[in-house]
Design an enzyme around this catalytic site. Structure first.
Site, short mmCIF file in Angstrom:
data_model
loop_
_atom_site.label_atom_id
_atom_site.label_comp_id
_atom_site.label_asym_id
_atom_site.label_seq_id
_atom_site.Cartn_x
_atom_site.Cartn_y
_atom_site.Cartn_z
N ARG A 307 0.80 -1.22 0.00
CA ARG A 307 0.00 0.00 0.00
C ARG A 307 0.84 1.28 0.00
NH1 ARG A 307 -5.03 -0.14 2.78
NH2 ARG A 307 -4.14 -1.87 3.94
N ARG A 343 -13.26 -1.23 -0.90
CA ARG A 343 -12.75 -0.89 0.44
C ARG A 343 -13.79 -0.19 1.34
NH1 ARG A 343 -8.98 1.69 1.90
NH2 ARG A 343 -8.09 0.17 3.32
N TYR A 347 -14.55 -2.56 4.49
CA TYR A 347 -13.89 -2.17 5.75
C TYR A 347 -14.43 -0.86 6.33
CZ TYR A 347 -10.32 -4.99 3.33
OH TYR A 347 -9.66 -5.95 2.62
N CYS A 376 -27.01 -3.00 -6.62
CA CYS A 376 -28.20 -3.13 -5.80
C CYS A 376 -27.90 -3.62 -4.40
CB CYS A 376 -29.19 -4.05 -6.50
SG CYS A 376 -29.65 -3.35 -8.07
N1 LLP Z 1 3.12 -9.10 3.46
C1 LLP Z 1 2.13 -9.91 3.89
C2 LLP Z 1 2.47 -11.23 4.42
C3 LLP Z 1 0.79 -9.45 3.84
O1 LLP Z 1 -0.18 -10.25 4.26
C4 LLP Z 1 0.51 -8.16 3.33
C5 LLP Z 1 -0.86 -7.68 3.23
C6 LLP Z 1 1.59 -7.37 2.88
C7 LLP Z 1 2.88 -7.87 2.98
C8 LLP Z 1 1.40 -5.99 2.32
O2 LLP Z 1 0.86 -5.14 3.26
P1 LLP Z 1 0.75 -3.57 2.95
O3 LLP Z 1 2.15 -3.01 2.94
O4 LLP Z 1 0.09 -3.38 1.65
O5 LLP Z 1 -0.06 -3.05 4.07
N2 LLP Z 1 -7.33 -5.47 1.39
C9 LLP Z 1 -6.90 -4.74 2.56
C10 LLP Z 1 -5.44 -4.99 2.87
C11 LLP Z 1 -5.08 -6.44 3.03
C12 LLP Z 1 -3.63 -6.66 3.35
C13 LLP Z 1 -3.28 -8.11 3.31
N3 LLP Z 1 -1.90 -8.40 3.51
C14 LLP Z 1 -7.19 -3.27 2.38
O6 LLP Z 1 -7.73 -2.90 1.34
O7 LLP Z 1 -6.92 -2.46 3.27
#
Ligand code: LLP
Length: 446
Positions: A307, A343, A347, A376
């Site tokens: 992210r 999102r 969430y 819908c």
């Molecule tokens: N590494 C692992 C083992 C992870 O499970 C994740 C994210 C990352 C790295 C990357 O994390 P980041 O730097 O992007 O925070 N769909 C959700 C977020 C799910 C994250 C899942 N794992 C949202 O839209 O907020």
């Protein structure tokens, strides 16, 4: 103007900024939102809406800031493919020397398609890797398997033995550290499905090192996503560092610590420390929190940001189809929906929404609206009771910070074809994923 209204005029520099145009309209001279050198109304005209728009310069800059923050320690940034897996974005990052964190055979295929040579910088995480996926990763020659259970350790040993290859292994440990984030994306507590309890780790390392085809070489951890308080990462790494010392005294060779991803972005207060121009300061504080507990350990640090690299570098461009009022409650019905960006629905996530054209008289003409899609479901909204400058039917809105977990989480709910994606570099824009057609959806059905 209140602080949120002021933020309208900022966009997300340096990728998305408002510029003055000469065109006079009946609502005054507009400021128009640009992605780098490309005006968003032109992109909408050329490619249609809903449309994901990404700034290549911003992705590069954020990657560079990340990489620079860790310059004091040997490290590899393994971009977390799940955040945005478009091949062009993977290729852009691979070109900068970035590695990748994958969680499926599909993501591995994407990385290899983007850059065959990137395999040696791939880490593979996930609680449910199948034999097929393990085999593909072994064949590709990845850097590290982040193993999440005793059973997976056995499965990996078996696959590796069958291929007479040695699998480089880290155990993903669960440090039992609470991180403040949405419960669906917090992972570091013992009640979560991820990793092995840190207290059981030594036994599993002993088992792994007894297997001829496994090579123990690291410890990995990931406590969750969208975490903005960097001290939680420090706490987790302190526990990991202690484990590394124990493992070394048990006779294991530990070369890598994988700190996972999870650094959050400022969805709500973009002018606060953790976004925009000051991203480098924020990521430096993160680096400080992570590296302090590792001092003297002499390990290579692996990082899995998703992210924080791509989130603010992308937006979802959408058009207002209808204005509507139900008993005084105002709605803007837009052409993007929860299937295009889930999102908010999933969430309750906040995404800033800005009109693409800002007029000199907007300050006096704001209104409180719900921004909703055509699907819908009552949950199909992007904002509720949000104060926005008044916009008309046909106007464009930009839903900001949609570069991460936007396109990757799209669906075809309501038989809605998925949006197109465009990557902008300077004045030029390139389609990096074609808009889906209804005929694409029908093709695979019998
Ligand atoms: N590494 C692992 C083992 C992870 O499970 C994740 C994210 C990352 C790295 C990357 O994390 P980041 O730097 O992007 O925070 N769909 C959700 C977020 C799910 C994250 C899942 N794992 C949202 O839209 O907020």
């Amino acid at each position: 103007m209140n602080s949120r209204a002021q933020a309208f005029t900022l966009g997300r520099p340096p990728g998305f900024i408002y510029r003055q145009t000469k065109r006079q309209t009946k609502r005054g001279v507009p400021l128009v939102l640009y992605c780098e050198g490309a005006a968003l109304p032109s992109l909408a005209e050329r490619y249609g809406t809903p449309l994901y728009v990404y700034s290549a310069a911003m992705i590069r800059q954020r990657y560079e800031a990340f990489d620079a923050a860790f310059c004091g320690i040997p490290h590899t940034v393994c971009y977390s493919v799940k955040a945005n897996s478009n091949l062009s974005i993977l290729r852009l990052l691979a070109g900068k020397g970035c590695g990748f964190d994958v969680v499926s055979g599909g993501e591995l295929r994407r990385v290899l398609a983007a850059d065959r040579k990137a395999a040696s910088k791939v880490v593979f995480s996930g609680v449910g890797k199948t034999q097929e996926e393990l085999t593909a990763a072994l064949k590709a020659g990845i850097l590290l398997f982040n193993v999440e259970s005793d059973s997976e350790l056995s499965a990996l040993a078996e696959c590796a033995g069958r291929q007479r290859r040695t699998a480089p292994v880290a155990l993903r440990v669960n440090p039992d550290v609470a991180a403040e984030t949405h419960p669906y994306i917090s992972t570091g507590l013992h009640k979560h499905k991820f990793g092995v309890p840190i207290n059981d780790a030594r036994g599993l390392y002993a088992k792994a090192s007894g297997s001829r085809y496994l090579k123990v070489c690291g410890v990995s951890v990931h406590i969750g996503s969208q975490i903005t308080d960097v001290s939680a990462f420090g706490e987790a790494l302190a526990r990991v560092a202690q484990l590394v010392r124990q493992l070394r005294s048990d006779g294991h060779r530990i070369d890598y610590v994988d700190a996972g991803g999870g650094l959050g972005i400022a969805y709500e207060n973009p002018d606060h420390e953790n976004s925009g121009g000051e991203f480098s300061d924020y990521v430096a504080r993160y680096a400080q929190a992570l590296t302090t507990p590792l001092q003297g350990l002499n390990v290579r640090l692996l990082l899995e940001p998703g992210r924080s690299i791509v989130g603010p570098a992308g937006l979802l461009l959408t058009s207002v189809i209808y204005r509507k009022q139900n008993d005084g409650k105002r709605f803007l019905v837009v052409d993007a929906a929860m299937n295009d960006l889930i999102r908010p629905a999933l969430y309750g996530a906040y995404h800033e929404i800005v009109p693409v054209a800002r007029h000199s008289r907007d300050a006096e003409r704001s209104e409180v609206v719900d921004v909703v899609g055509p699907v819908c479901e009552t949950g199909d909204f992007f904002a509720r009771d949000r104060e926005l400058p008044e916009v008309q039917e046909g106007d464009l809105l930009a839903i900001l910070d949609a570069g991460a977990y936007g396109m990757v989480l799209t669906s075809n709910y309501n038989t809605r074809p998925r949006p197109a994606e465009v990557l902008v570099t300077g004045k030029s824009s390139k389609i990096i994923r074609r808009r889906e057609k209804v005929s694409d959806l029908l093709r695979s059905e019998v």
